[in-house]
Design a protein around this motif. Structure first.
Motif, PDB file in Angstrom:
ATOM      1  N   VAL A   1      -2.883 -13.695  15.549  1.00  0.00           N
ATOM      2  CA  VAL A   1      -3.426 -12.543  14.827  1.00  0.00           C
ATOM      3  C   VAL A   1      -4.946 -12.546  14.905  1.00  0.00           C
ATOM      4  CG1 VAL A   1      -3.613 -11.422  12.594  1.00  0.00           C
ATOM      5  CG2 VAL A   1      -1.452 -12.465  13.273  1.00  0.00           C
TER       6      VAL A   1
ATOM      7  N   ASP B   1      -8.487   5.086   9.321  1.00  0.00           N
ATOM      8  CA  ASP B   1      -8.371   3.634   9.170  1.00  0.00           C
ATOM      9  C   ASP B   1      -7.060   3.137   9.765  1.00  0.00           C
ATOM     10  OD1 ASP B   1     -10.004   1.502   7.915  1.00  0.00           O
ATOM     11  OD2 ASP B   1      -8.105   1.040   6.939  1.00  0.00           O
ATOM     12  N   VAL B   2      -5.995   3.851   9.492  1.00  0.00           N
ATOM     13  CA  VAL B   2      -4.694   3.463  10.045  1.00  0.00           C
ATOM     14  C   VAL B   2      -4.749   3.450  11.566  1.00  0.00           C
ATOM     15  CG1 VAL B   2      -2.332   4.267  10.378  1.00  0.00           C
ATOM     16  CG2 VAL B   2      -3.294   4.180   8.077  1.00  0.00           C
TER      17      VAL B   2
ATOM     18  N   ARG C   1       0.805  -1.230   0.000  1.00  0.00           N
ATOM     19  CA  ARG C   1       0.000   0.000   0.000  1.00  0.00           C
ATOM     20  C   ARG C   1       0.832   1.270   0.000  1.00  0.00           C
ATOM     21  NH1 ARG C   1      -5.318  -0.800   1.254  1.00  0.00           N
ATOM     22  NH2 ARG C   1      -5.890  -2.685   2.386  1.00  0.00           N
TER      23      ARG C   1
ATOM     24  N   SER D   1     -11.066  -8.103  19.276  1.00  0.00           N
ATOM     25  CA  SER D   1     -11.202  -6.650  19.371  1.00  0.00           C
ATOM     26  C   SER D   1     -12.398  -6.179  18.557  1.00  0.00           C
ATOM     27  CB  SER D   1      -9.933  -5.967  18.856  1.00  0.00           C
ATOM     28  OG  SER D   1      -8.839  -6.229  19.711  1.00  0.00           O
TER      29      SER D   1
ATOM     30  N   GLU E   1       3.335   3.283   6.340  1.00  0.00           N
ATOM     31  CA  GLU E   1       2.276   4.124   5.766  1.00  0.00           C
ATOM     32  C   GLU E   1       2.217   5.463   6.477  1.00  0.00           C
ATOM     33  OE1 GLU E   1      -1.591   2.570   4.165  1.00  0.00           O
ATOM     34  OE2 GLU E   1      -1.050   0.874   5.433  1.00  0.00           O
TER      35      GLU E   1
ATOM     36  N   LEU F   1      -2.891   9.559   1.680  1.00  0.00           N
ATOM     37  CA  LEU F   1      -3.840   9.150   2.712  1.00  0.00           C
ATOM     38  C   LEU F   1      -4.734  10.315   3.094  1.00  0.00           C
ATOM     39  CD1 LEU F   1      -1.484   7.053   2.797  1.00  0.00           C
ATOM     40  CD2 LEU F   1      -2.192   6.636   5.138  1.00  0.00           C
TER      41      LEU F   1
ATOM     42  N   LEU G   1       2.103 -10.096  13.228  1.00  0.00           N
ATOM     43  CA  LEU G   1       1.719  -8.810  13.796  1.00  0.00           C
ATOM     44  C   LEU G   1       2.849  -7.801  13.645  1.00  0.00           C
ATOM     45  CD1 LEU G   1      -0.276  -9.868  16.976  1.00  0.00           C
ATOM     46  CD2 LEU G   1      -1.143  -8.729  14.938  1.00  0.00           C
TER      47      LEU G   1
ATOM     48  N   GLU H   1      -8.520   7.546   5.346  1.00  0.00           N
ATOM     49  CA  GLU H   1      -7.431   6.574   5.426  1.00  0.00           C
ATOM     50  C   GLU H   1      -6.675   6.718   6.742  1.00  0.00           C
ATOM     51  OE1 GLU H   1      -6.592   4.331   2.527  1.00  0.00           O
ATOM     52  OE2 GLU H   1      -8.706   4.861   2.585  1.00  0.00           O
TER      53      GLU H   1
ATOM     54  N   SER I   1     -13.214  -1.358   8.873  1.00  0.00           N
ATOM     55  CA  SER I   1     -11.895  -0.882   8.455  1.00  0.00           C
ATOM     56  C   SER I   1     -11.414  -1.632   7.222  1.00  0.00           C
ATOM     57  CB  SER I   1     -10.898  -1.068   9.593  1.00  0.00           C
ATOM     58  OG  SER I   1      -9.576  -1.031   9.094  1.00  0.00           O
ATOM     59  N   ARG I   2     -11.079  -0.874   6.198  1.00  0.00           N
ATOM     60  CA  ARG I   2     -10.607  -1.492   4.964  1.00  0.00           C
ATOM     61  C   ARG I   2      -9.367  -2.317   5.225  1.00  0.00           C
ATOM     62  NH1 ARG I   2      -8.630   2.569   0.619  1.00  0.00           N
ATOM     63  NH2 ARG I   2      -6.715   1.346   0.429  1.00  0.00           N
ATOM     64  N   ARG I   3      -8.442  -1.737   5.972  1.00  0.00           N
ATOM     65  CA  ARG I   3      -7.192  -2.456   6.200  1.00  0.00           C
ATOM     66  C   ARG I   3      -7.395  -3.717   7.009  1.00  0.00           C
ATOM     67  NH1 ARG I   3      -6.131   2.446   5.216  1.00  0.00           N
ATOM     68  NH2 ARG I   3      -4.234   3.111   4.178  1.00  0.00           N
ATOM     69  N   LEU I   4      -8.208  -3.639   8.052  1.00  0.00           N
ATOM     70  CA  LEU I   4      -8.448  -4.842   8.848  1.00  0.00           C
ATOM     71  C   LEU I   4      -9.116  -5.915   7.996  1.00  0.00           C
ATOM     72  CD1 LEU I   4      -9.522  -3.371  12.296  1.00  0.00           C
ATOM     73  CD2 LEU I   4      -7.463  -4.661  11.744  1.00  0.00           C
TER      74      LEU I   4
ATOM     75  N   PHE J   1      -6.573  -1.422  17.458  1.00  0.00           N
ATOM     76  CA  PHE J   1      -6.813  -2.856  17.601  1.00  0.00           C
ATOM     77  C   PHE J   1      -5.564  -3.570  18.060  1.00  0.00           C
ATOM     78  CE2 PHE J   1     -10.799  -4.609  15.595  1.00  0.00           C
ATOM     79  CZ  PHE J   1     -11.505  -3.444  15.719  1.00  0.00           C
ATOM     80  N   ILE J   2      -4.501  -3.383  17.332  1.00  0.00           N
ATOM     81  CA  ILE J   2      -3.323  -4.218  17.541  1.00  0.00           C
ATOM     82  C   ILE J   2      -2.503  -3.782  18.737  1.00  0.00           C
ATOM     83  CG2 ILE J   2      -1.146  -4.940  16.508  1.00  0.00           C
ATOM     84  CD1 ILE J   2      -2.486  -4.991  13.840  1.00  0.00           C
TER      85      ILE J   2
ATOM     86  N   THR K   1      -7.346   3.065  13.374  1.00  0.00           N
ATOM     87  CA  THR K   1      -8.205   1.957  13.804  1.00  0.00           C
ATOM     88  C   THR K   1      -7.379   0.688  13.946  1.00  0.00           C
ATOM     89  OG1 THR K   1     -10.143   2.902  12.722  1.00  0.00           O
ATOM     90  CG2 THR K   1     -10.184   0.527  13.181  1.00  0.00           C
ATOM     91  N   VAL K   2      -6.564   0.418  12.950  1.00  0.00           N
ATOM     92  CA  VAL K   2      -5.718  -0.771  13.027  1.00  0.00           C
ATOM     93  C   VAL K   2      -4.796  -0.679  14.232  1.00  0.00           C
ATOM     94  CG1 VAL K   2      -3.961  -2.123  11.853  1.00  0.00           C
ATOM     95  CG2 VAL K   2      -5.814  -1.104  10.540  1.00  0.00           C
TER      96      VAL K   2
ATOM     97  N   ILE L   1       2.796  -6.580  10.088  1.00  0.00           N
ATOM     98  CA  ILE L   1       1.621  -5.729   9.888  1.00  0.00           C
ATOM     99  C   ILE L   1       1.893  -4.352  10.470  1.00  0.00           C
ATOM    100  CG2 ILE L   1      -0.746  -5.332  10.641  1.00  0.00           C
ATOM    101  CD1 ILE L   1      -1.189  -8.369  10.437  1.00  0.00           C
TER     102      ILE L   1
ATOM    103  N   ASP M   1       0.908 -18.605  15.164  1.00  0.00           N
ATOM    104  CA  ASP M   1       1.010 -17.187  14.827  1.00  0.00           C
ATOM    105  C   ASP M   1      -0.272 -16.696  14.161  1.00  0.00           C
ATOM    106  OD1 ASP M   1       3.149 -15.128  15.016  1.00  0.00           O
ATOM    107  OD2 ASP M   1       2.642 -14.860  12.911  1.00  0.00           O
TER     108      ASP M   1
ATOM    109  N   ILE N   1      -6.429  -7.495   5.878  1.00  0.00           N
ATOM    110  CA  ILE N   1      -5.556  -8.303   6.725  1.00  0.00           C
ATOM    111  C   ILE N   1      -6.242  -9.629   7.037  1.00  0.00           C
ATOM    112  CG2 ILE N   1      -4.620  -8.507   9.049  1.00  0.00           C
ATOM    113  CD1 ILE N   1      -4.030  -5.492   8.934  1.00  0.00           C
TER     114      ILE N   1
ATOM    115  N   PHE O   1      -6.219 -11.396  18.245  1.00  0.00           N
ATOM    116  CA  PHE O   1      -6.098  -9.945  18.372  1.00  0.00           C
ATOM    117  C   PHE O   1      -7.226  -9.236  17.636  1.00  0.00           C
ATOM    118  CE2 PHE O   1      -1.919  -8.201  19.926  1.00  0.00           C
ATOM    119  CZ  PHE O   1      -1.596  -9.308  20.666  1.00  0.00           C
ATOM    120  N   ILE O   2      -7.366  -9.568  16.395  1.00  0.00           N
ATOM    121  CA  ILE O   2      -8.245  -8.773  15.535  1.00  0.00           C
ATOM    122  C   ILE O   2      -9.713  -9.118  15.732  1.00  0.00           C
ATOM    123  CG2 ILE O   2      -8.845  -8.273  13.151  1.00  0.00           C
ATOM    124  CD1 ILE O   2      -5.949  -8.417  12.451  1.00  0.00           C
TER     125      ILE O   2
END
Lengths: 247, 247
Positions: free
Chosen positions: B119, A115-116, A93, B126, A189, A108, A179, A112, B176-179, A122-123, A118-119, A182, B115, B182, B122-123
């Motif tokens: 992931v 969205d970043v 990306r 959440s 990004e 972005l 992870l 976007e 989320s687009r990225r999630l 989460f993580i 948001t990820v 990711i 692994d 993923i 996590f995802i």
DNA sequence: CATCCCCGAATTGTTCAACAATTCTTCGAT
DNA sequence: ATCGAAGAATTGTTGAACAATTCGGGGATG
């Protein structure tokens, strides 16, 4: 074939060298000991690495077009190899392919950016709530100190780097290869649009205390509190980013 | 069996002879779809999609080698284009490149399987804890019903599909687009080793009730409970997988 | 009989040149 | 000034070529 053939002359100096450009995370995998393989990355990979580097340094601005022939000539590699590198970067990306129009550095927008984050929410929050081994917690602490040192030296570049190491270390608490990569991609990004933000010399400065508090909570085993702090941090950070980038 | 050149959706047919490389691609009449600007993916993308499909169907087993010339001939596209597709798939971890040796279908050992589940924990957890709009919750419900229908029809293939839709819908709650991508990649990786598991015809069957309970908790707004259930589900699922694959 | 080395065969990595298809630009006509 | 068509530039894809590398199979040697 009079053109240069020395490995990637590069436009901004003899970069190429070095070893693992995007390393930083998996330095030594446990278990695989007899891996004395000096796997020289393919030219396509090196091209991708070089572009990734230029992207990270803000040498290539978002939205900018990357012409195959130009890069081909600049780096002294064939157009076909450039395309392979583009495929790699597009999968990450970092660039976007517009059919028949070319590849452009990813831009972005507000959506976007959200969205970043948001990820990241989460993580990163899940990772810190899960805690980690003492060595991994120590790595987080090390990133905090790295940031403090950079601040003392007034090195804004290093400060931004340390901040990314901090968040990378948090994710690394989970000890998951996937992870980690990711997160590495997400941070890559973010570097795309962080250059706009660092015009303010004290941009990262305000994060130092937050990082310290989060790290303390982590070290104290107060994982839920650490998670809450981190979550608040991310929300505020997103807010700031949104403010910098026209709404 | 499925022999025959599973030639790229579109055409390419058994031309084999490389004398006429001319288009055999766009068979669509230009008059009919004048309005629809259907961005036709590049050939490299279609090759990647085709390989992804064969990977998902278990036509290509983990560890198997993918020879450039073979695929090039089979699909009727040039070796160079194949390489571009390989770069894509390698970025998605579906294949691995061994320098100078070729690309192989990715093999997931016990560590890798763990692994992948890390992931997912996590995802997915959440995501479900964050809840989602009514439409998105409805999508989760739809996946549950899809699974029920597949079970009633004794269609194991559809059952597995529905199960993946279920977990995809859970992640989609976050919007989320990225999630989403993923998760899509993670599920693609899982299909790599799930084929071993489905020899047991009733493999997914036991998940039906779990999915139902999780969905009910989600619909009732009991997000924490839904998260706990999902977490337990994932742990048990990993356990089963580990049992199937010689630990 | 086992070991090692060298030599072919096959495959990958990379480049180059060509061409069709498409987009972008420019220029001219109305 | 607007619109459209010829022309230039760029991408998408192919095919052929060659160096570098790995793999496999004999021998030759101990």
């Amino acid at each position: 074939m009079t053109s240069a053939e020395s490995g990637l002359p590069g436009s901004s100096g003899p970069t190429a060298a070095g070893s693992n450009p995007a390393s930083g995370l998996a330095a030594a995998a446990p278990g695989s000991a007899a891996r004395l393989r000096l796997a020289v990355p393919s030219v396509a990979d090196r091209v991708a690495a070089e572009l990734r580097l230029q992207l990270a340094e803000g040498l290539l601005l978002p939205g900018q077009r990357l012409t195959e022939s130009t890069i081909s000539a600049e780096l002294g590699v064939s157009r076909n190899t450039i395309r392979e590198a583009f495929a790699e970067l597009a999968a990450e990306r970092l660039v976007v392919r517009h059919p028949n129009r070319g590849v452009f550095v990813a831009t972005l927008g507000p959506g976007e950016i959200h969205d970043v984050y948001t990820v990241r929410r989460f993580i990163e929050v899940s990772a810190i709530r899960g805690g980690g081994s003492p060595e991994r917690v120590a790595a987080v602490r090390a990133a905090v100190e790295e940031g403090r040192a950079a601040a003392a030296a007034d090195d804004e570049e290093a400060l931004g780097s340390a901040n990314q190491h901090f968040h990378g270390a948090i994710v690394a608490l989970a000890g998951s290869r996937r992870l980690n990569t990711i997160m590495a991609q997400i941070l890559a990004e973010m570097r795309l649009f962080f250059h706009k933000a660092t015009v303010d010399a004290h941009f990262y400065r305000s994060y130092l205390d937050d990082n310290e508090k989060i790290c303390q909570a982590l070290e104290a085993g107060r994982l839920d509190r650490a998670g809450d702090l981190l979550l608040a941090y991310l929300n505020i950070s997103e807010e700031k980013q949104r403010a910098v980038h026209g709404d």
